[in-house]
Design a protein around this motif. Structure first.
Motif, PDB file in Angstrom:
ATOM      1  N   GLU A   1       8.671   5.492   4.777  1.00 35.77           N
ATOM      2  CA  GLU A   1       7.805   6.558   5.258  1.00 35.77           C
ATOM      3  C   GLU A   1       6.448   6.561   4.570  1.00 35.77           C
ATOM      4  O   GLU A   1       5.467   7.032   5.137  1.00 35.77           O
ATOM      5  N   ASP A   2       6.375   6.063   3.347  1.00 35.82           N
ATOM      6  CA  ASP A   2       5.108   6.100   2.620  1.00 35.82           C
ATOM      7  C   ASP A   2       4.738   4.765   1.987  1.00 35.82           C
ATOM      8  O   ASP A   2       3.990   4.708   1.009  1.00 35.82           O
ATOM      9  N   LYS A   3       5.248   3.674   2.554  1.00 36.41           N
ATOM     10  CA  LYS A   3       4.883   2.347   2.057  1.00 36.41           C
ATOM     11  C   LYS A   3       4.613   1.414   3.228  1.00 36.41           C
ATOM     12  O   LYS A   3       5.383   1.359   4.188  1.00 36.41           O
ATOM     13  N   THR A   4       3.501   0.665   3.113  1.00 39.50           N
ATOM     14  CA  THR A   4       3.083  -0.285   4.147  1.00 39.50           C
ATOM     15  C   THR A   4       2.822  -1.634   3.498  1.00 39.50           C
ATOM     16  O   THR A   4       2.092  -1.716   2.496  1.00 39.50           O
ATOM     17  N   LEU A   5       3.400  -2.679   4.060  1.00 41.05           N
ATOM     18  CA  LEU A   5       3.163  -4.038   3.577  1.00 41.05           C
ATOM     19  C   LEU A   5       2.077  -4.672   4.436  1.00 41.05           C
ATOM     20  O   LEU A   5       2.227  -4.790   5.661  1.00 41.05           O
ATOM     21  N   LEU A   6       0.988  -5.067   3.794  1.00 39.42           N
ATOM     22  CA  LEU A   6      -0.111  -5.745   4.492  1.00 39.42           C
ATOM     23  C   LEU A   6      -0.019  -7.241   4.249  1.00 39.42           C
ATOM     24  O   LEU A   6      -0.001  -7.692   3.089  1.00 39.42           O
ATOM     25  N   THR A   7       0.080  -8.012   5.327  1.00 42.66           N
ATOM     26  CA  THR A   7       0.118  -9.473   5.250  1.00 42.66           C
ATOM     27  C   THR A   7      -1.064 -10.045   6.023  1.00 42.66           C
ATOM     28  O   THR A   7      -1.317  -9.648   7.164  1.00 42.66           O
ATOM     29  N   SER A   8      -1.778 -10.982   5.398  1.00 44.97           N
ATOM     30  CA  SER A   8      -2.922 -11.627   6.040  1.00 44.97           C
ATOM     31  C   SER A   8      -2.775 -13.134   5.923  1.00 44.97           C
ATOM     32  O   SER A   8      -2.507 -13.658   4.831  1.00 44.97           O
ATOM     33  N   ILE A   9      -2.923 -13.819   7.046  1.00 44.37           N
ATOM     34  CA  ILE A   9      -2.900 -15.290   7.073  1.00 44.37           C
ATOM     35  C   ILE A   9      -4.210 -15.757   7.691  1.00 44.37           C
ATOM     36  O   ILE A   9      -4.538 -15.374   8.825  1.00 44.37           O
TER      37      ILE A   9
ATOM     38  N   GLY B   1      -5.457  -6.488  19.219  1.00 39.20           N
ATOM     39  CA  GLY B   1      -4.298  -5.964  18.510  1.00 39.20           C
ATOM     40  C   GLY B   1      -3.041  -5.919  19.358  1.00 39.20           C
ATOM     41  O   GLY B   1      -3.089  -5.883  20.594  1.00 39.20           O
ATOM     42  N   LEU B   2      -1.897  -5.922  18.672  1.00 39.54           N
ATOM     43  CA  LEU B   2      -0.580  -5.814  19.304  1.00 39.54           C
ATOM     44  C   LEU B   2       0.281  -4.871  18.482  1.00 39.54           C
ATOM     45  O   LEU B   2       0.196  -4.860  17.246  1.00 39.54           O
ATOM     46  N   ASN B   3       1.122  -4.111  19.136  1.00 42.61           N
ATOM     47  CA  ASN B   3       2.094  -3.272  18.455  1.00 42.61           C
ATOM     48  C   ASN B   3       3.448  -3.955  18.498  1.00 42.61           C
ATOM     49  O   ASN B   3       3.923  -4.337  19.565  1.00 42.61           O
ATOM     50  N   GLY B   4       4.071  -4.101  17.325  1.00 44.68           N
ATOM     51  CA  GLY B   4       5.347  -4.798  17.250  1.00 44.68           C
ATOM     52  C   GLY B   4       5.181  -6.192  16.674  1.00 44.68           C
ATOM     53  O   GLY B   4       4.159  -6.857  16.897  1.00 44.68           O
ATOM     54  N   HIS B   5       6.192  -6.629  15.951  1.00 43.57           N
ATOM     55  CA  HIS B   5       6.184  -7.963  15.360  1.00 43.57           C
ATOM     56  C   HIS B   5       6.425  -9.002  16.460  1.00 43.57           C
ATOM     57  O   HIS B   5       7.359  -8.859  17.261  1.00 43.57           O
ATOM     58  N   PRO B   6       5.601 -10.068  16.538  1.00 44.00           N
ATOM     59  CA  PRO B   6       5.773 -11.065  17.605  1.00 44.00           C
ATOM     60  C   PRO B   6       7.134 -11.741  17.600  1.00 44.00           C
ATOM     61  O   PRO B   6       7.609 -12.195  18.647  1.00 44.00           O
ATOM     62  N   LEU B   7       7.802 -11.793  16.421  1.00 44.89           N
ATOM     63  CA  LEU B   7       9.106 -12.452  16.332  1.00 44.89           C
ATOM     64  C   LEU B   7      10.268 -11.468  16.280  1.00 44.89           C
ATOM     65  O   LEU B   7      11.408 -11.851  16.509  1.00 44.89           O
ATOM     66  N   ASP B   8       9.973 -10.207  15.950  1.00 46.70           N
ATOM     67  CA  ASP B   8      11.045  -9.204  15.832  1.00 46.70           C
ATOM     68  C   ASP B   8      10.513  -7.862  16.334  1.00 46.70           C
ATOM     69  O   ASP B   8       9.970  -7.073  15.557  1.00 46.70           O
ATOM     70  N   PRO B   9      10.668  -7.570  17.623  1.00 47.18           N
ATOM     71  CA  PRO B   9      10.135  -6.327  18.198  1.00 47.18           C
ATOM     72  C   PRO B   9      10.702  -5.057  17.579  1.00 47.18           C
ATOM     73  O   PRO B   9      10.115  -3.975  17.731  1.00 47.18           O
ATOM     74  N   SER B  10      11.830  -5.169  16.861  1.00 51.02           N
ATOM     75  CA  SER B  10      12.438  -3.975  16.260  1.00 51.02           C
ATOM     76  C   SER B  10      11.650  -3.470  15.058  1.00 51.02           C
ATOM     77  O   SER B  10      11.806  -2.319  14.646  1.00 51.02           O
ATOM     78  N   LYS B  11      10.793  -4.299  14.478  1.00 48.70           N
ATOM     79  CA  LYS B  11      10.022  -3.890  13.299  1.00 48.70           C
ATOM     80  C   LYS B  11       8.845  -3.001  13.702  1.00 48.70           C
ATOM     81  O   LYS B  11       8.214  -3.238  14.722  1.00 48.70           O
ATOM     82  N   ASP B  12       8.603  -1.980  12.886  1.00 48.37           N
ATOM     83  CA  ASP B  12       7.463  -1.082  13.091  1.00 48.37           C
ATOM     84  C   ASP B  12       6.230  -1.771  12.500  1.00 48.37           C
ATOM     85  O   ASP B  12       5.984  -1.711  11.290  1.00 48.37           O
ATOM     86  N   CYS B  13       5.471  -2.417  13.364  1.00 47.66           N
ATOM     87  CA  CYS B  13       4.441  -3.328  12.885  1.00 47.66           C
ATOM     88  C   CYS B  13       3.210  -3.281  13.780  1.00 47.66           C
ATOM     89  O   CYS B  13       3.306  -3.066  14.996  1.00 47.66           O
ATOM     90  N   ARG B  14       2.051  -3.460  13.190  1.00 51.64           N
ATOM     91  CA  ARG B  14       0.786  -3.588  13.922  1.00 51.64           C
ATOM     92  C   ARG B  14       0.181  -4.930  13.545  1.00 51.64           C
ATOM     93  O   ARG B  14       0.051  -5.259  12.360  1.00 51.64           O
TER      94      ARG B  14
ATOM     95  N   VAL C   1       0.856  -1.184   0.000  1.00 50.21           N
ATOM     96  CA  VAL C   1       0.000   0.000   0.000  1.00 50.21           C
ATOM     97  C   VAL C   1       0.892   1.234   0.000  1.00 50.21           C
ATOM     98  O   VAL C   1       1.792   1.357   0.842  1.00 50.21           O
ATOM     99  N   ASP C   2       0.646   2.145  -0.951  1.00 49.08           N
ATOM    100  CA  ASP C   2       1.450   3.358  -1.052  1.00 49.08           C
ATOM    101  C   ASP C   2       0.916   4.421  -0.105  1.00 49.08           C
ATOM    102  O   ASP C   2       0.324   5.443  -0.516  1.00 49.08           O
ATOM    103  N   ALA C   3       1.113   4.186   1.171  1.00 56.40           N
ATOM    104  CA  ALA C   3       0.685   5.118   2.217  1.00 56.40           C
ATOM    105  C   ALA C   3       1.415   4.762   3.503  1.00 56.40           C
ATOM    106  O   ALA C   3       1.779   3.605   3.721  1.00 56.40           O
ATOM    107  N   PRO C   4       1.673   5.744   4.373  1.00 52.92           N
ATOM    108  CA  PRO C   4       2.321   5.438   5.653  1.00 52.92           C
ATOM    109  C   PRO C   4       1.429   4.551   6.515  1.00 52.92           C
ATOM    110  O   PRO C   4       0.202   4.563   6.395  1.00 52.92           O
ATOM    111  N   LYS C   5       2.055   3.788   7.385  1.00 49.62           N
ATOM    112  CA  LYS C   5       1.287   2.932   8.290  1.00 49.62           C
ATOM    113  C   LYS C   5       0.333   3.754   9.152  1.00 49.62           C
ATOM    114  O   LYS C   5      -0.796   3.323   9.428  1.00 49.62           O
ATOM    115  N   SER C   6       0.764   4.939   9.565  1.00 50.75           N
ATOM    116  CA  SER C   6      -0.079   5.789  10.407  1.00 50.75           C
ATOM    117  C   SER C   6      -1.334   6.259   9.671  1.00 50.75           C
ATOM    118  O   SER C   6      -2.360   6.535  10.291  1.00 50.75           O
TER     119      SER C   6
END
Length: 417
Positions: free
Chosen positions: A368-376, A320-333, A257-262
């Protein structure tokens, strides 16, 4: 009597017999009227001062929303007043083909201490029930308590059952019947009434979400090589994986998605926005729940309108959770979800209840302006849809992913002009 030398007649002696003879000599009609008046007063009290016929009924348009039983005696002992309050309101179709009504019970009866939540020393239970379920309850109670005068049920309607007048008549009937039940010590705790109220047990939502998170971590640990790419189109990718013990694939979807995560998240998590890219899917919030360690935990329901099969719906718990469950350093929701039952979302007419084993939705900021959406997602649609058909059409999900991505990306671009 022997204690007074026969000077004063004993109540069960000669005087009592004479009085009984005098009463028997009274006109039968007078005694019948007195008995009828007594029965009328008794029934009036049991009904919460509402009669079902005559001028009095036309004056009493709305029954009392809550009915407290009066203090009674049972088995020769005085019992403290027990609370059993009932209120019927909020008719809603919930996306189905029939109207369901909100039933709120407040009680301190021990038979219901495992239901609902505690508020001010009472157990408060909220459920939804259809007209047919009230009618079935009334029929069973009439058989079990033939001497109790239950109000007559409004006629079933083939047409116009969603009219305000019809719904109002049914609401009044439900409330009046529940007032009678609330005032009857045995009826309000009988097996049939308990079954009516206990059909949806409350899960431990804390344990449920924690278990779902453990499943999510296992799926996120899978390498890309363990997924089979089903289709890839214009940046949207669908992959599948077999699940042991299930005929249905686990489906993994990804899109940029061509938009910031926020900017992306407020739109994506707004259920009203989903109609913009999923015309045949409808979401609604059922209830917010209290679960520690998760953001915005709640019960949601979704209905799917299918063109070649019977429609499906799902009731699920999400958090919901903030942060990747396997890598807390990632900016992830991360949002996780799995099926649950809820008393405020009963089975809908015209829908088959599917089962959501697990859903993971992850929005990761790549720049800053790209968000990767993953759904399982792993779902069992239930019913008689062949698994081969379900597994073969997963590739069509790319169109919805691309529509969603374009809608949010375009919305973001408009804010930059």
């Amino acid at each position: 009597g022997p204690c007074c030398g026969g000077q004063h007649p004993h109540p069960r002696g000669v005087g009592g017999a004479a009085a009984a003879a005098a009463r028997r000599a009274a006109p039968r009609r007078r005694r019948s009227l007195s008995l009828a008046a007594h029965n009328l007063r008794r029934r009036e009290r049991a009904r919460g001062a509402v009669l079902w016929g005559g001028e009095r009924a036309r004056e009493c348009v709305v029954a009392r929303p809550f009915s407290r039983p009066r203090r009674t005696r049972s088995a020769g002992r005085a019992h403290a007043m027990s609370v059993f309050e009932v209120a019927i309101s909020a008719p809603d179709r919930l996306g189905g083909k029939s109207t369901v009504y909100l039933v709120v019970i407040k009680t301190d009866l021990p038979e219901y201490q495992d239901l609902g939540v505690e508020e001010d020393g009472l157990r408060v239970l909220k459920i939804r029930r259809r007209y047919s379920e009230f009618i079935a309850l009334r029929a069973d109670l009439r058989k079990a308590f033939p001497r109790v005068d239950l109000p007559p049920a409004p006629a079933k309607r083939l047409f116009g059952r969603f009219d305000e007048k019809v719904i109002g008549e049914r609401l009044e009937f439900f409330q009046q019947m529940c007032n009678v039940i609330a005032a009857h010590e045995s009826m309000r705790v009988c097996n049939r009434m308990q079954t009516f109220l206990k059909s949806a047990a409350v899960e431990d939502y804390q344990e449920k979400l924690e278990s779902t998170l453990s499943q999510a971590v296992e799926l996120l640990r899978l390498s890309e090589g363990e997924w089979k790419v089903k289709t890839e189109k214009n940046g949207a990718k669908i992959s599948i994986k077999e699940q042991e013990g299930s005929k249905f694939f686990i489906v993994k979807s990804q899109v940029m998605v061509d938009a910031p995560k926020s900017f992306f998240l407020p739109i994506y998590e707004d259920l009203d926005q989903w109609k913009k890219w999923t015309a045949d899917v409808s979401y609604r919030e059922i209830e917010e729940v209290d679960v520690e360690g998760f953001e915005n935990p709640r019960i949601l329901a979704v209905t799917y309108k299918l063109p070649v099969a019977e429609n499906r719906d799902v009731c699920f718990l999400t958090g919901g959770l903030n942060g990747h469950p396997l890598d807390p350093s990632k900016d992830c929701r991360v949002l996780i979800a799995s099926s649950t039952d809820h008393s405020l979302y009963p089975p809908l007419k015209g829908f088959i209840r599917a089962y959501l084993n697990i859903s993971i939705t992850m929005a990761e900021a790549l720049s800053e302006d790209k968000t990767l959406l993953t759904s399982i997602v792993h779902t069992d649609p239930k019913g008689i849809i062949p698994a081969t058909l379900v597994n073969s059409i997963v590739s069509y999900a790319t169109s919805e992913l691309l529509t969603m991505s374009k809608y949010i990306s375009d919305a973001y671009q408009r804010t930059r002009k």
